[in-house]
Scaffold this active site. Structure first.
Site, PDB file in Angstrom:
ATOM      1  N   ARG A 153      -7.664  15.404  -5.002  1.00  0.00           N
ATOM      2  CA  ARG A 153      -6.803  16.195  -5.875  1.00  0.00           C
ATOM      3  C   ARG A 153      -6.301  17.475  -5.210  1.00  0.00           C
ATOM      4  NH1 ARG A 153     -10.106  16.310 -11.343  1.00  0.00           N
ATOM      5  NH2 ARG A 153     -10.869  18.214 -10.435  1.00  0.00           N
ATOM      6  N   ARG A 191      -0.906  21.698   2.316  1.00  0.00           N
ATOM      7  CA  ARG A 191       0.536  21.944   2.504  1.00  0.00           C
ATOM      8  C   ARG A 191       0.824  22.661   3.806  1.00  0.00           C
ATOM      9  NH1 ARG A 191       1.095  24.808  -2.778  1.00  0.00           N
ATOM     10  NH2 ARG A 191       1.116  23.146  -4.312  1.00  0.00           N
ATOM     11  N   ARG A 234     -21.288  17.679 -16.931  1.00  0.00           N
ATOM     12  CA  ARG A 234     -21.655  18.943 -16.289  1.00  0.00           C
ATOM     13  C   ARG A 234     -21.400  20.030 -17.317  1.00  0.00           C
ATOM     14  NH1 ARG A 234     -24.842  19.761 -12.525  1.00  0.00           N
ATOM     15  NH2 ARG A 234     -23.761  21.511 -11.542  1.00  0.00           N
ATOM     16  N   ARG A 294     -17.081  30.722  -9.508  1.00  0.00           N
ATOM     17  CA  ARG A 294     -15.891  31.569  -9.444  1.00  0.00           C
ATOM     18  C   ARG A 294     -15.977  32.749 -10.400  1.00  0.00           C
ATOM     19  NH1 ARG A 294     -11.555  26.964 -11.607  1.00  0.00           N
ATOM     20  NH2 ARG A 294     -12.692  26.474 -13.511  1.00  0.00           N
ATOM     21  N   GLU A 313     -18.642  32.179 -13.547  1.00  0.00           N
ATOM     22  CA  GLU A 313     -18.897  30.796 -13.981  1.00  0.00           C
ATOM     23  C   GLU A 313     -20.046  30.188 -13.189  1.00  0.00           C
ATOM     24  OE1 GLU A 313     -14.406  29.408 -14.938  1.00  0.00           O
ATOM     25  OE2 GLU A 313     -15.736  27.862 -14.124  1.00  0.00           O
ATOM     26  N   TYR A 342     -11.768  13.459 -18.016  1.00  0.00           N
ATOM     27  CA  TYR A 342     -11.223  14.790 -17.763  1.00  0.00           C
ATOM     28  C   TYR A 342      -9.725  14.755 -18.044  1.00  0.00           C
ATOM     29  CZ  TYR A 342     -10.063  19.280 -16.106  1.00  0.00           C
ATOM     30  OH  TYR A 342      -9.598  20.576 -16.076  1.00  0.00           O
ATOM     31  N   ASP A 389      -6.287  17.307 -18.695  1.00  0.00           N
ATOM     32  CA  ASP A 389      -5.683  18.626 -18.807  1.00  0.00           C
ATOM     33  C   ASP A 389      -5.010  18.740 -20.170  1.00  0.00           C
ATOM     34  OD1 ASP A 389      -6.305  20.051 -16.482  1.00  0.00           O
ATOM     35  OD2 ASP A 389      -4.823  18.953 -15.299  1.00  0.00           O
TER      36      ASP A 389
HETATM   37  P1  FAD Z   1     -12.261  20.398 -27.144  1.00  0.00           P
HETATM   38  O1  FAD Z   1     -11.494  21.605 -26.822  1.00  0.00           O
HETATM   39  O2  FAD Z   1     -13.626  20.250 -26.564  1.00  0.00           O
HETATM   40  O3  FAD Z   1     -12.364  20.294 -28.747  1.00  0.00           O
HETATM   41  C1  FAD Z   1     -13.312  19.510 -29.414  1.00  0.00           C
HETATM   42  C2  FAD Z   1     -13.758  20.283 -30.645  1.00  0.00           C
HETATM   43  O4  FAD Z   1     -14.570  19.456 -31.460  1.00  0.00           O
HETATM   44  C3  FAD Z   1     -14.580  21.509 -30.307  1.00  0.00           C
HETATM   45  O5  FAD Z   1     -14.051  22.653 -30.947  1.00  0.00           O
HETATM   46  C4  FAD Z   1     -15.956  21.167 -30.846  1.00  0.00           C
HETATM   47  O6  FAD Z   1     -16.682  22.302 -31.312  1.00  0.00           O
HETATM   48  C5  FAD Z   1     -15.612  20.216 -31.982  1.00  0.00           C
HETATM   49  N1  FAD Z   1     -16.697  19.316 -32.361  1.00  0.00           N
HETATM   50  C6  FAD Z   1     -17.404  18.495 -31.537  1.00  0.00           C
HETATM   51  N2  FAD Z   1     -18.331  17.824 -32.242  1.00  0.00           N
HETATM   52  C7  FAD Z   1     -18.199  18.203 -33.547  1.00  0.00           C
HETATM   53  C8  FAD Z   1     -18.877  17.851 -34.736  1.00  0.00           C
HETATM   54  N3  FAD Z   1     -19.895  16.993 -34.748  1.00  0.00           N
HETATM   55  N4  FAD Z   1     -18.476  18.436 -35.901  1.00  0.00           N
HETATM   56  C9  FAD Z   1     -17.465  19.332 -35.916  1.00  0.00           C
HETATM   57  N5  FAD Z   1     -16.783  19.703 -34.798  1.00  0.00           N
HETATM   58  C10 FAD Z   1     -17.145  19.144 -33.623  1.00  0.00           C
HETATM   59  N6  FAD Z   1      -6.692  22.097 -18.803  1.00  0.00           N
HETATM   60  C11 FAD Z   1      -5.510  22.535 -18.305  1.00  0.00           C
HETATM   61  O7  FAD Z   1      -4.458  21.963 -18.633  1.00  0.00           O
HETATM   62  N7  FAD Z   1      -5.451  23.621 -17.478  1.00  0.00           N
HETATM   63  C12 FAD Z   1      -6.563  24.310 -17.098  1.00  0.00           C
HETATM   64  O8  FAD Z   1      -6.490  25.290 -16.345  1.00  0.00           O
HETATM   65  C13 FAD Z   1      -7.837  23.861 -17.595  1.00  0.00           C
HETATM   66  N8  FAD Z   1      -8.969  24.498 -17.250  1.00  0.00           N
HETATM   67  C14 FAD Z   1     -10.155  24.051 -17.737  1.00  0.00           C
HETATM   68  C15 FAD Z   1     -11.321  24.731 -17.367  1.00  0.00           C
HETATM   69  C16 FAD Z   1     -12.549  24.315 -17.848  1.00  0.00           C
HETATM   70  C17 FAD Z   1     -13.781  25.067 -17.452  1.00  0.00           C
HETATM   71  C18 FAD Z   1     -12.625  23.171 -18.680  1.00  0.00           C
HETATM   72  C19 FAD Z   1     -13.964  22.671 -19.162  1.00  0.00           C
HETATM   73  C20 FAD Z   1     -11.473  22.490 -19.055  1.00  0.00           C
HETATM   74  C21 FAD Z   1     -10.233  22.923 -18.595  1.00  0.00           C
HETATM   75  N9  FAD Z   1      -9.044  22.290 -18.981  1.00  0.00           N
HETATM   76  C22 FAD Z   1      -7.843  22.729 -18.472  1.00  0.00           C
HETATM   77  C23 FAD Z   1      -9.045  21.147 -19.920  1.00  0.00           C
HETATM   78  C24 FAD Z   1      -8.886  21.594 -21.387  1.00  0.00           C
HETATM   79  O9  FAD Z   1      -9.959  22.426 -21.760  1.00  0.00           O
HETATM   80  C25 FAD Z   1      -8.806  20.345 -22.278  1.00  0.00           C
HETATM   81  O10 FAD Z   1      -7.688  19.568 -21.940  1.00  0.00           O
HETATM   82  C26 FAD Z   1      -8.742  20.625 -23.796  1.00  0.00           C
HETATM   83  O11 FAD Z   1      -9.454  21.754 -24.189  1.00  0.00           O
HETATM   84  C27 FAD Z   1      -9.296  19.413 -24.526  1.00  0.00           C
HETATM   85  O12 FAD Z   1      -9.110  19.521 -25.916  1.00  0.00           O
HETATM   86  P2  FAD Z   1      -9.947  18.605 -26.896  1.00  0.00           P
HETATM   87  O13 FAD Z   1      -9.443  18.875 -28.269  1.00  0.00           O
HETATM   88  O14 FAD Z   1      -9.971  17.214 -26.417  1.00  0.00           O
HETATM   89  O15 FAD Z   1     -11.481  19.082 -26.737  1.00  0.00           O
HETATM   90  N1  UDP Z   2     -12.764  22.460  -4.412  1.00  0.00           N
HETATM   91  C1  UDP Z   2     -13.317  23.016  -3.291  1.00  0.00           C
HETATM   92  N2  UDP Z   2     -13.136  24.350  -3.028  1.00  0.00           N
HETATM   93  C2  UDP Z   2     -12.414  25.141  -3.865  1.00  0.00           C
HETATM   94  C3  UDP Z   2     -11.820  24.564  -5.006  1.00  0.00           C
HETATM   95  C4  UDP Z   2     -12.023  23.226  -5.258  1.00  0.00           C
HETATM   96  O1  UDP Z   2     -13.985  22.335  -2.530  1.00  0.00           O
HETATM   97  O2  UDP Z   2     -12.301  26.359  -3.591  1.00  0.00           O
HETATM   98  C5  UDP Z   2     -13.009  21.018  -4.667  1.00  0.00           C
HETATM   99  C6  UDP Z   2     -14.209  20.790  -5.580  1.00  0.00           C
HETATM  100  O3  UDP Z   2     -14.863  19.623  -5.113  1.00  0.00           O
HETATM  101  C7  UDP Z   2     -13.586  20.538  -6.915  1.00  0.00           C
HETATM  102  C8  UDP Z   2     -12.299  19.793  -6.527  1.00  0.00           C
HETATM  103  O4  UDP Z   2     -11.905  20.425  -5.300  1.00  0.00           O
HETATM  104  O5  UDP Z   2     -14.414  19.744  -7.731  1.00  0.00           O
HETATM  105  C9  UDP Z   2     -11.185  19.900  -7.550  1.00  0.00           C
HETATM  106  O6  UDP Z   2     -10.844  21.253  -7.728  1.00  0.00           O
HETATM  107  P1  UDP Z   2     -10.049  21.780  -8.978  1.00  0.00           P
HETATM  108  O7  UDP Z   2      -9.800  23.227  -8.800  1.00  0.00           O
HETATM  109  O8  UDP Z   2      -8.908  20.863  -9.226  1.00  0.00           O
HETATM  110  O9  UDP Z   2     -11.146  21.572 -10.109  1.00  0.00           O
HETATM  111  P2  UDP Z   2     -11.235  22.055 -11.609  1.00  0.00           P
HETATM  112  O10 UDP Z   2     -12.474  22.899 -11.625  1.00  0.00           O
HETATM  113  O11 UDP Z   2      -9.999  22.828 -11.966  1.00  0.00           O
HETATM  114  O12 UDP Z   2     -11.398  20.780 -12.329  1.00  0.00           O
END
Ligand code: FAD
Ligand code: UDP
Length: 364
Positions: free
Chosen positions: A171, A175, A248, A279, A299, A347, A349
């Site tokens: 992923r 560049r 995780r 990070r 984090e 996973y 976005d």
């Molecule tokens: P969630 O946001 O998990 O919503 C599920 C909800 O259900 C939660 O509020 C939970 O409390 C509720 N729930 C669960 N079980 C129950 C129950 N039994 N009763 C009542 N409520 C319940 N995407 C991007 O596009 N760009 C990013 O930069 C990006 N960064 C991310 C960074 C991190 C650290 C993580 C973990 C994800 C990231 N994502 C990012 C992905 C993004 O978070 C998800 O695409 C999005 O939040 C998913 O929405 P969802 O509704 O599926 O899940």
């Molecule tokens: N990664 C890495 N070094 C960095 C950033 C990312 O080796 O500084 C690797 C790591 O294995 C990570 C993967 O690239 O799981 C994907 O990174 P990305 O930032 O897309 O992950 P996100 O945490 O946003 O899902």
């Protein structure tokens, strides 16, 4: 009687609730947390929108999704350009000419960079990489692997790079231009005023119960609606009858600091293994903030245990096979639909989530 009970007020649940209501259906949303928005929840602290569950940057190449989300908020012009910190060295990500010229002071041009990377790869090149270490060494060679990939990846996934699947690293873009934009998508930005406002707008006029865990009132809540959309973990819904799926988890340590600029960038990755966090996010830089104070979040990646918040699904062969068993079980109930990143165990976005929720509603 409601037409739909929607479990979870994250992005998937909120888009479904909004669109189904627009179609004339009656919806009830239940949320076990004390707030709306799931993992995209933002909270204002010291005038800064703090991403409480990790940095969220909206990026997409899907025109329909971009138009859709822009109904609910204006977006700023933020471009994600993370910095990698390795001991006392700082590099630009993703791997690009800025990274290469800093790593190797005798490299100035794309041609010199390519030559250098070819040399770096020579000793470790493997025809068919079978794990992440072999994949990384074959892609960018030893120096980048050791300084910028190995430590970060092992901290993030809690496993040696030799035990991890190669696809994780594919992923990361490489560049040969001086371009620090982490994403290749056409549209990118941060919603002005935060993500929570988007969810509030989506759910405006819809009945929502927070602090309400579906699993504690399963029968009573199920009897209120004709159909259920469930966005929590699919294995938890079925009481882990085939065994738990693996995730995780992440722990966030958030602090308010009496400094107006702590690290000069929204995202700094710590790639050395001896730094315990992966990070540090400095939230104000997502919105070009000029406040007197700053808010940072460290984090820490960790193994997920039952009862904790699941973040990243671990999509290896074992877990994918287990998920398929739960999925097959769910298909037996015509009025129950799983969705979102926990319901699909995938996973996704934010743009994938919106696309998938809109597709679901089209079929209803
Ligand atoms: P969630 O946001 O998990 O919503 C599920 C909800 O259900 C939660 O509020 C939970 O409390 C509720 N729930 C669960 N079980 C129950 C129950 N039994 N009763 C009542 N409520 C319940 N995407 C991007 O596009 N760009 C990013 O930069 C990006 N960064 C991310 C960074 C991190 C650290 C993580 C973990 C994800 C990231 N994502 C990012 C992905 C993004 O978070 C998800 O695409 C999005 O939040 C998913 O929405 P969802 O509704 O599926 O899940
Ligand atoms: N990664 C890495 N070094 C960095 C950033 C990312 O080796 O500084 C690797 C790591 O294995 C990570 C993967 O690239 O799981 C994907 O990174 P990305 O930032 O897309 O992950 P996100 O945490 O946003 O899902």
């Amino acid at each position: 009687m409601y037409d739909y009970l929607i479990v979870g007020s994250g992005l998937y649940g909120a888009v479904c609730a909004h669109e189904l209501t627009n179609k004339g259906y009656r919806c009830l949303v239940v949320e076990k947390r004390s707030h709306l928005g799931g993992n995209i929840f933002t909270e204002e602290i010291e005038g800064i929108q703090v991403h409480k569950y990790g940095a969220h940057i909206f990026h997409t190449s899907n025109e329909e999704v971009w138009k859709y989300i822009n109904q609910f908020s204006k977006f700023n012009h933020y471009i994600n350009s993370p910095i990698a910190r390795y001991h006392n060295e700082c590099y630009n990500l993703p791997f690009n000419m800025n990274t290469f010229t800093k790593l190797w002071p005798d490299v100035f041009t794309p041609e010199e960079a390519r030559k250098k990377i070819e040399e770096e790869k020579k000793d470790s090149y493997i025809e068919a990489p079978s794990n992440l270490e072999e994949q990384a060494l074959s892609l960018v060679g030893k120096t980048i692997y050791e300084k910028l990939i190995k430590g970060y990846t092992e901290k993030q996934w809690g496993k040696s790079c030799k035990e991890l699947p190669a696809f994780i690293i594919k992923r990361l873009p490489v560049r040969y231009t001086f371009d620090n934009n982490y994403f290749n998508d056409i549209y990118q930005g941060i919603p002005i005023g935060g993500y929570t406002k988007i969810i509030e707008k989506m759910l405006d006029g819809i009945e929502v119960r927070v602090n309400c865990n579906f699993l504690n009132q399963r029968e009573e809540l199920s009897s209120l609606a004709k159909k259920i959309i469930y966005t929590g973990p699919i294995d938890e819904y079925y009481k882990y009858c085939f065994g738990p799926l693996e995730y995780r988890s992440i722990r966030f340590e958030t602090e308010v600091l009496n400094s107006n600029n702590y690290q000069g960038n929204a995202v700094v990755n710590y790639t050395a293994v001896d730094v315990p966090y992966t990070r540090i996010i400095e939230h104000k830089h997502f919105e070009f903030g000029t406040q007197e104070k700053t808010v940072i979040s460290k984090e820490y990646s960790s193994t997920w245990n039952l009862g904790e918040d699941p973040y990243y699904p671990v999509n290896d062969n074992h877990n994918n096979a287990l998920y398929r068993k739960y999925k097959a079980l769910s298909l037996k109930d015509k009025n129950l639909f799983f969705g979102g990143r926990l319901g699909f165990y995938k996973y996704m976005d934010m743009d994938d989530i919106i696309e998938s929720a809109l597709e679901f509603v089209r079929g209803e």
